[in-house]
Enzyme design. Structure first.
Site, mmCIF file in Angstrom:
data_model
loop_
_atom_site.group_PDB
_atom_site.id
_atom_site.type_symbol
_atom_site.label_atom_id
_atom_site.label_comp_id
_atom_site.label_asym_id
_atom_site.label_seq_id
_atom_site.Cartn_x
_atom_site.Cartn_y
_atom_site.Cartn_z
ATOM 1 N N GLU A 1 51.157 43.487 2.715
ATOM 2 C CA GLU A 1 50.019 44.234 2.204
ATOM 3 C C GLU A 1 49.479 43.626 0.911
ATOM 4 O OE1 GLU A 1 48.263 46.397 3.609
ATOM 5 O OE2 GLU A 1 49.528 46.823 5.347
ATOM 6 N N TYR B 1 45.793 52.396 -1.940
ATOM 7 C CA TYR B 1 45.788 51.860 -0.577
ATOM 8 C C TYR B 1 47.158 51.310 -0.195
ATOM 9 C CZ TYR B 1 45.692 48.604 3.180
ATOM 10 O OH TYR B 1 46.045 47.955 4.332
ATOM 11 N N ASP C 1 40.928 51.072 4.065
ATOM 12 C CA ASP C 1 40.535 49.763 3.543
ATOM 13 C C ASP C 1 39.082 49.505 3.912
ATOM 14 O OD1 ASP C 1 40.511 49.035 6.224
ATOM 15 O OD2 ASP C 1 41.663 47.185 5.909
ATOM 16 N N CYS D 1 29.207 56.081 19.166
ATOM 17 C CA CYS D 1 28.977 55.616 17.796
ATOM 18 C C CYS D 1 27.630 56.144 17.293
ATOM 19 C CB CYS D 1 28.993 54.093 17.756
ATOM 20 S SG CYS D 1 28.572 53.397 16.139
#
Length: 296
Positions: A39, A122, A140, A211
């Protein structure tokens, strides 16, 4: 009345299980330390550049205690060309704290992780989710973009994380821990591979049919500008050039060596060298030469 549609996570998770990349830090056997290292390395850096360095690091330093025992200069040198080398120092500092304060085990809660050097919201959420399987909200850039389009109906999210991003992300996380863990990585993967910033492949998207952005005719982004990251001639390039000279020799280097490496602008070179010293990435020696940091 028509039945309520399935939550987004159902289709996105199914897509991920078929199309997600096989990355070493995503395997069920990956340790919390391996996830944490990934990460930190993946911040603002593509997977293709990270994976070989990640493998080398974990081979050399398979636990926080191994990394905590080496010098800052060793980690800066091993960081290579991943960019943003302060991350290397922060990762080592986190390893020192994990070793000294947590018995060498990566903490299991977001609150504890946030006490470690260089660990932000995060990263703490990602480690808790991906390493420990806890239900949390991981946000993110890719997650923000996917949900801004699919739910918000806009081409791009705001330039920085805002309340709308948090609310959209929080609302989509499945209640079940296992489903939530898959969703958090699946929606990131969808943004990385399909719902990309510049050329989204809507025809390959598992949620194109629902969407909001597609339904609105894919309107262009009209919000605040998203600033790109220039490189040539910038202080970032200058700092990277100077640091490369130091990484590629085991011995200290002279100011003349650094001056030969960056000939564009002497004032810029001096400013960048000062900033590298201030960041702890370069150590000035008594004889006027420079080296990677050797202190604890």
């Amino acid at each position: 009345m028509p039945a309520d549609p399935e939550p987004l996570w159902v289709e996105v998770n199914a897509w991920y299980l078929r199309h997600g990349r096989d990355l070493p830090w995503r395997t069920p056997t990956a340790s919390a330390w391996e996830v944490l290292v990934s990460e930190i390395m993946l911040q603002q850096t593509p997977v293709a550049r990270v994976e070989p360095v990640w493998r080398e690091w974990l081979e050399r330093w398979p636990t926080p205690a191994h990394l905590a025992a080496v010098s800052p200069g060793d980690v800066v040198r091993a960081w290579g060309r991943l960019g943003y080398p302060r991350r290397a120092l922060r990762l080592r500092e986190a390893a020192v704290a994990i070793t000294a304060e947590h018995g060498g085990e990566v903490p299991r809660t977001e609150a504890e992780l946030l006490t470690l050097p260089g660990i932000g919201v995060y990263t703490a959420a990602a480690v808790v989710c991906f390493a420990h399987g806890e239900r949390t909200v991981v946000i993110d850039t890719n997650v923000r973009r996917v949900l801004a389009r699919a739910v918000g109906g806009v081409a791009l999210p705001a330039p920085s994380l805002d309340r709308a991003d948090r609310e959209r992300a929080t609302a989509q996380v499945p209640a079940d821990r296992a489903d939530a863990a898959v969703w958090n990585v699946a929606v990131m993967e969808l943004g990385a591979l399909v719902c990309t910033a510049r050329a989204p492949r809507c025809g390959d998207c598992p949620i194109e049919h629902r969407c909001a952005w597609v339904a609105a005719g894919r309107p262009v982004y009209e919000g605040p500008a998203h600033r790109g990251q220039a490189w040539a001639g910038t202080d970032r390039q200058c700092r990277g050039t100077l640091l490369t000279v130091l990484r590629e020799t085991p011995d200290p280097v002279s100011d003349a060596d650094l001056r030969r490496a960056w000939t564009r602008d002497e004032q810029q070179r001096l400013r960048c060298l000062d900033s590298l010293v201030a960041d702890g990435l370069v150590e000035p020696l008594a004889d006027g030469r420079f080296a990677l940091p050797s202190g604890s």
